[in-house]
Structures are given as C-alpha cells and as structure tokens.
Design an enzyme around this catalytic site. Structure first.
Site, PDB file in Angstrom:
ATOM      1  N   GLY A   1       0.875  -1.171   0.000  1.00 33.00           N
ATOM      2  CA  GLY A   1       0.000   0.000   0.000  1.00 33.00           C
ATOM      3  C   GLY A   1       0.912   1.221   0.000  1.00 33.00           C
TER       4      GLY A   1
ATOM      5  N   GLY B   1      -0.153   4.477  -0.376  1.00 32.27           N
ATOM      6  CA  GLY B   1      -0.990   5.670  -0.283  1.00 32.27           C
ATOM      7  C   GLY B   1      -0.404   6.660   0.717  1.00 32.27           C
TER       8      GLY B   1
ATOM      9  N   ILE C   1      -0.390   6.687   4.103  1.00 28.29           N
ATOM     10  CA  ILE C   1       0.445   6.114   5.174  1.00 28.29           C
ATOM     11  C   ILE C   1       1.669   5.429   4.566  1.00 28.29           C
ATOM     12  CG2 ILE C   1       0.546   4.554   7.169  1.00 28.29           C
ATOM     13  CD1 ILE C   1      -2.449   4.871   7.500  1.00 28.29           C
ATOM     14  N   GLY C   2       1.469   4.684   3.480  1.00 29.93           N
ATOM     15  CA  GLY C   2       2.581   3.956   2.858  1.00 29.93           C
ATOM     16  C   GLY C   2       3.727   4.886   2.479  1.00 29.93           C
TER      17      GLY C   2
ATOM     18  N   ASN D   1     -12.162  -4.023   2.313  1.00 32.03           N
ATOM     19  CA  ASN D   1     -10.785  -4.273   2.770  1.00 32.03           C
ATOM     20  C   ASN D   1     -10.513  -5.754   3.043  1.00 32.03           C
ATOM     21  OD1 ASN D   1     -10.055  -1.661   2.396  1.00 32.03           O
ATOM     22  ND2 ASN D   1     -10.125  -1.055   4.545  1.00 32.03           N
TER      23      ASN D   1
ATOM     24  N   ILE E   1      -2.139  -2.272   9.293  1.00 31.34           N
ATOM     25  CA  ILE E   1      -2.709  -0.972   9.701  1.00 31.34           C
ATOM     26  C   ILE E   1      -4.116  -0.801   9.121  1.00 31.34           C
ATOM     27  CG2 ILE E   1      -2.338   1.529   9.760  1.00 31.34           C
ATOM     28  CD1 ILE E   1       0.583   1.196   9.435  1.00 31.34           C
ATOM     29  N   THR E   2      -4.427  -1.561   8.089  1.00 31.32           N
ATOM     30  CA  THR E   2      -5.715  -1.425   7.401  1.00 31.32           C
ATOM     31  C   THR E   2      -6.888  -1.630   8.368  1.00 31.32           C
ATOM     32  OG1 THR E   2      -4.672  -2.229   5.381  1.00 31.32           O
ATOM     33  CG2 THR E   2      -7.076  -2.337   5.468  1.00 31.32           C
TER      34      THR E   2
ATOM     35  N   ARG F   1      -1.944   9.481  20.984  1.00 31.54           N
ATOM     36  CA  ARG F   1      -2.951  10.563  20.997  1.00 31.54           C
ATOM     37  C   ARG F   1      -3.297  10.931  22.440  1.00 31.54           C
ATOM     38  NH1 ARG F   1      -6.396   7.998  15.994  1.00 31.54           N
ATOM     39  NH2 ARG F   1      -5.375   9.222  14.373  1.00 31.54           N
TER      40      ARG F   1
ATOM     41  N   HIS G   1      -9.513  -1.328  18.199  1.00 30.36           N
ATOM     42  CA  HIS G   1      -9.294   0.024  17.680  1.00 30.36           C
ATOM     43  C   HIS G   1     -10.619   0.509  17.118  1.00 30.36           C
ATOM     44  CE1 HIS G   1      -7.261   3.394  15.914  1.00 30.36           C
ATOM     45  NE2 HIS G   1      -7.613   3.062  14.702  1.00 30.36           N
TER      46      HIS G   1
HETATM   47  P1  A3D Z   1      -4.776   5.516   1.041  1.00 26.81           P
HETATM   48  O1  A3D Z   1      -3.992   6.764   0.946  1.00 26.81           O
HETATM   49  O2  A3D Z   1      -6.063   5.420   0.269  1.00 26.81           O
HETATM   50  O3  A3D Z   1      -3.812   4.306   0.599  1.00 26.81           O
HETATM   51  C1  A3D Z   1      -4.266   3.011   0.442  1.00 26.81           C
HETATM   52  C2  A3D Z   1      -3.514   2.418  -0.748  1.00 26.81           C
HETATM   53  O4  A3D Z   1      -3.862   1.037  -0.860  1.00 26.81           O
HETATM   54  C3  A3D Z   1      -3.854   3.075  -2.100  1.00 26.81           C
HETATM   55  O5  A3D Z   1      -2.673   3.580  -2.706  1.00 26.81           O
HETATM   56  C4  A3D Z   1      -4.458   1.918  -2.912  1.00 26.81           C
HETATM   57  O6  A3D Z   1      -4.107   1.973  -4.315  1.00 26.81           O
HETATM   58  C5  A3D Z   1      -3.820   0.724  -2.232  1.00 26.81           C
HETATM   59  N1  A3D Z   1      -4.510  -0.540  -2.485  1.00 26.81           N
HETATM   60  C6  A3D Z   1      -5.840  -0.782  -2.598  1.00 26.81           C
HETATM   61  N2  A3D Z   1      -6.044  -2.081  -2.839  1.00 26.81           N
HETATM   62  C7  A3D Z   1      -4.829  -2.680  -2.854  1.00 26.81           C
HETATM   63  C8  A3D Z   1      -4.384  -4.017  -3.023  1.00 26.81           C
HETATM   64  N3  A3D Z   1      -5.244  -5.008  -3.274  1.00 26.81           N
HETATM   65  N4  A3D Z   1      -3.051  -4.255  -2.967  1.00 26.81           N
HETATM   66  C9  A3D Z   1      -2.170  -3.271  -2.743  1.00 26.81           C
HETATM   67  N5  A3D Z   1      -2.526  -1.981  -2.575  1.00 26.81           N
HETATM   68  C10 A3D Z   1      -3.851  -1.703  -2.625  1.00 26.81           C
HETATM   69  O7  A3D Z   1      -5.111   5.173   2.560  1.00 26.81           O
HETATM   70  P2  A3D Z   1      -4.215   5.472   3.869  1.00 26.81           P
HETATM   71  O8  A3D Z   1      -2.810   5.158   3.564  1.00 26.81           O
HETATM   72  O9  A3D Z   1      -4.578   6.815   4.395  1.00 26.81           O
HETATM   73  O10 A3D Z   1      -4.841   4.405   4.891  1.00 26.81           O
HETATM   74  C11 A3D Z   1      -4.641   3.025   4.674  1.00 26.81           C
HETATM   75  C12 A3D Z   1      -5.477   2.194   5.633  1.00 26.81           C
HETATM   76  O11 A3D Z   1      -5.047   2.449   6.973  1.00 26.81           O
HETATM   77  C13 A3D Z   1      -6.981   2.478   5.631  1.00 26.81           C
HETATM   78  O12 A3D Z   1      -7.711   1.264   5.707  1.00 26.81           O
HETATM   79  C14 A3D Z   1      -7.204   3.300   6.891  1.00 26.81           C
HETATM   80  O13 A3D Z   1      -8.511   3.195   7.394  1.00 26.81           O
HETATM   81  C15 A3D Z   1      -6.186   2.661   7.802  1.00 26.81           C
HETATM   82  N6  A3D Z   1      -5.797   3.459   8.974  1.00 26.81           N
HETATM   83  C16 A3D Z   1      -5.632   2.778  10.146  1.00 26.81           C
HETATM   84  C17 A3D Z   1      -5.242   3.457  11.284  1.00 26.81           C
HETATM   85  C18 A3D Z   1      -5.061   2.710  12.564  1.00 26.81           C
HETATM   86  O14 A3D Z   1      -4.726   3.288  13.576  1.00 26.81           O
HETATM   87  C19 A3D Z   1      -5.291   1.268  12.607  1.00 26.81           C
HETATM   88  C20 A3D Z   1      -5.017   4.839  11.241  1.00 26.81           C
HETATM   89  C21 A3D Z   1      -5.194   5.498  10.032  1.00 26.81           C
HETATM   90  C22 A3D Z   1      -5.581   4.794   8.889  1.00 26.81           C
END
Ligand code: A3D
Length: 320
Positions: free
Chosen positions: A10, A12, A14-15, A96, A119-120, A152, A176
């Site tokens: 991932g 995005g 966070i990644g 997800n 983290i998802t 936090r 969470h």
């Molecule tokens: P985002 O910036 O949308 O990045 C997610 C990435 O995943 C995108 O680049 C997509 O292209 C990619 N993706 C989708 N499907 C696939 C797949 N099958 N294989 C590989 N990559 C794929 O999201 P984000 O980075 O902001 O957040 C990512 C996740 O973390 C989300 O589910 C959030 O809800 C979660 N999150 C969790 C916390 C916790 O504290 C647990 C906090 C914040 C966000």
C-alpha cells in the site's frame, strides 16, 4: 551484513509516509508495493531523491509486482481504503477484506519469514483475516493501533498538564474502535498515575473524562478535518516504532493488536493488549489484571471485535 528489507504493501498516504520515515531512520531498504501503477514508483523515486540532502543510505523501489517483496524482513500493510467523513471504520470491512486476501497470499508466497504489521481498518478484524490468509505464525502478525491511540492520549495529556510528552506514558487497550479502553490507572506523568494527579488538583475528573473521549474519537476528529482520507503521519510513526523494535530487538513494551490465546481470558482472537516486541516478533503479552469497570469496558470492546470477525466469516467462506 546486508541491510534489512522493509516491504510496504500500500503506497498511499500512510505507505508513502512510512517509506520516508524508514529512509530517514535508515531502518533498511524499502520496497513500496501498490496495485495502482505509477504511484509506488513515483513515491519511491521522489523519496530516493531526498537521499543526497538527508544523507541516508537506503534503496527505494516502487513496484506492482509481489515478487519484489521477496525475502522481506518486515511487511507493513496499509493496502485498502480509508474512511470518509461520516463513515465508521467498520464500514470498510467488505472491501478491505478482499484486499487482505490478496495481500495475505502475496506475503505467504513471497515473504513468509517477515514480521507483519497490519494498519488497514477495521484493524482488529483485518489483522485476524490477514493472518488467516497468509498462514504466518501468530507471533509474527500483529496490528498497529494501540501505539497510535496511546500517542494521541499522551499528546492530549501533555497539553493539559503543560509537561513534556517525554514524561507522559499512557496506554490504551481493546479494539481500535469507539469501544477502545484508555487505561487511566496505568497512565502516568513521570510515574504519578492520572487518578493521583486529579487528587493533586492538576486536572479535574471531568476534564480527564473529556480527554479519554477525545482519544476514543481521535481518528474521527482528523477525518472530519481532512475531509478526504484519514490520519497518516502519526499512524505511520507508530508502525515504524513497532518495526524498529523488531528489527533492533529492542524488547519494547508496546500496545498492539496481538493474538491472545488464554491471555486476558480470551481464546484465540486478535485484540489490543500490551506486548513485548523484539526479534521474536510478539514475544510476550503482558496479562494485567483489570478492575471490574475496566473489565466491563474491555469485554464490550472484545465483543465488538468478535462481531466483525463473524462478519468476515460470513463474507468469505474460506474463513469460516
Ligand atoms: P490511502 O492513501 O487510500 O492508501 C491506500 C492504498 O492502498 C492506495 O494507494 C491503494 O491503491 C492501495 N490498495 C488498494 N487495494 C490494494 C491491493 N489489493 N493491494 C495493494 N494496494 C492496494 O489510505 P491510507 O494510507 O490513508 O490508509 C490506509 C489504511 O489504513 C486504511 O484502511 C485506513 O482506514 C487505515 N488506517 C488505520 C489506522 C489505525 O490506527 C489502525 C489509522 C489510520 C488509517
């Protein structure tokens, strides 16, 4: 000795932040994987080009091919979708879960010895599903949430008391979600527990209750402000803290979603508990005794997680 290999599934919000932090801290060589073409490659190149100024030694690879994560020491999973204003984390379950299947199989086939941090969201159910799909040992698969929720809580407390964040320690138990359990009894300023600080007049019980609620709503507060996506700086920092504890065998005591099999009276499920993270992955779960009130809150949180796991089993037959 070769540098460790860190695979980020991932690329995005966070990644990308994870990749930048891993490079700045020189934790190892980074592979950014995503299904979206160009995004992981572009972010990897952009971060690599910051190397000469930051003077870090780490290679950055962006890819859409799972074979590039081969032999990774750590995999941090953020693949999927984040929530939008008005959505709960649980609304993300169906979409997800499918992503966790693809990612779990990708890790199983290419990096079966990795320490995996999910983290998802919804976190506790997704880490469970990821472990099922990947088949990795339970002690090598965990979820990041408690470090963030505790951070936090610590941030709000340090602002309330006007003391350094370095001297505030706090921890949050349970799933969470809206039912997470910030444990005031075990949260301290330089060793002084929060209930004592209330007695000392540093704050009032009412204000402390407000901080606890703000911690529970911490994710939603940021979603509401950003409007397009959810928090990413602090979530990335939290996962990097866990990865570093593993890679450097630090034996850090960090709350995370870990597999409980007997601890806290739970039989085989993932939920947020205090753990020790070192070279063995989740090396130990710190099974503290809860008060009656805390137990009631924890049970409610556990039930919410169980409900999500049951929902996963209803969606994907292979999990039942
Ligand atoms: P985002 O910036 O949308 O990045 C997610 C990435 O995943 C995108 O680049 C997509 O292209 C990619 N993706 C989708 N499907 C696939 C797949 N099958 N294989 C590989 N990559 C794929 O999201 P984000 O980075 O902001 O957040 C990512 C996740 O973390 C989300 O589910 C959030 O809800 C979660 N999150 C969790 C916390 C916790 O504290 C647990 C906090 C914040 C966000």
């Amino acid at each position: 000795m070769a540098r460790p290999k860190i695979a980020l599934i991932g690329a995005g919000q966070i990644g990308g932040t994870l990749a930048h932090l891993a490079a700045l801290k020189e934790l190892g060589d980074v592979v950014l994987f995503d299904i979206s073409e160009g995004i992981p490659q572009g972010k990897a190149l952009d971060i690599a080009e910051s190397g000469p100024s930051e003077k870090f030694d780490a290679t950055m690879v962006g890819t859409n091919d799972y074979s590039d994560i081969a032999g990774a020491d750590v995999c941090i999973v953020t693949a999927g979708v984040p929530r939008k204003p008005g959505m709960s984390r649980d609304d993300l379950l169906g979409i997800n879960l499918k992503v966790m299947k693809a990612v779990g199989e990708g890790i199983r086939d290419n990096a079966p010895d990795a320490f995996v941090i999910c983290i998802t969201n919804p976190l506790d159910a997704m880490v469970w599903a990821l472990r099922e799909f990947s088949g990795l040992p339970h002690n090598k698969v965990c979820g990041m949430a408690g470090v963030l929720d505790s951070a936090r809580f610590r941030h709000f407390l340090s602002a309330e008391f006007n003391v350094s964040m370095k001297d505030v320690s706090a921890f949050v138990l349970g799933g969470h979600g809206d039912t997470m359990v910030p444990l005031t009894r075990y949260s301290t300023v330089a060793g002084i527990p929060l209930p004592d600080l209330v007695k000392m007049g540093w704050t009032t019980q009412e204000k402390l209750d407000g901080i606890v609620q703000r911690t529970r709503d911490g994710g939603a507060e940021i979603v509401g402000l950003l409007k397009t996506g959810s928090a990413f700086y602090a979530p990335a920092t939290s996962a990097i803290e866990m990865a570093e504890a593993y890679l450097k065998d630090q034996k850090r005591l960090l709350p995370c979603a870990a597999w409980c099999d007997g601890e806290f009276g739970l039989k085989g499920m993932y939920v947020g508990v205090p753990t020790v993270i070192g070279a063995g992955g989740i090396e130990r779960i710190v099974d503290i005794t809860l008060t009656k009130d805390e137990q009631v809150m924890f049970d409610k949180s556990v039930d919410a997680v169980k409900g999500l796991v049951t929902a996963c089993k209803g969606i994907d037959e292979s999990l039942a």
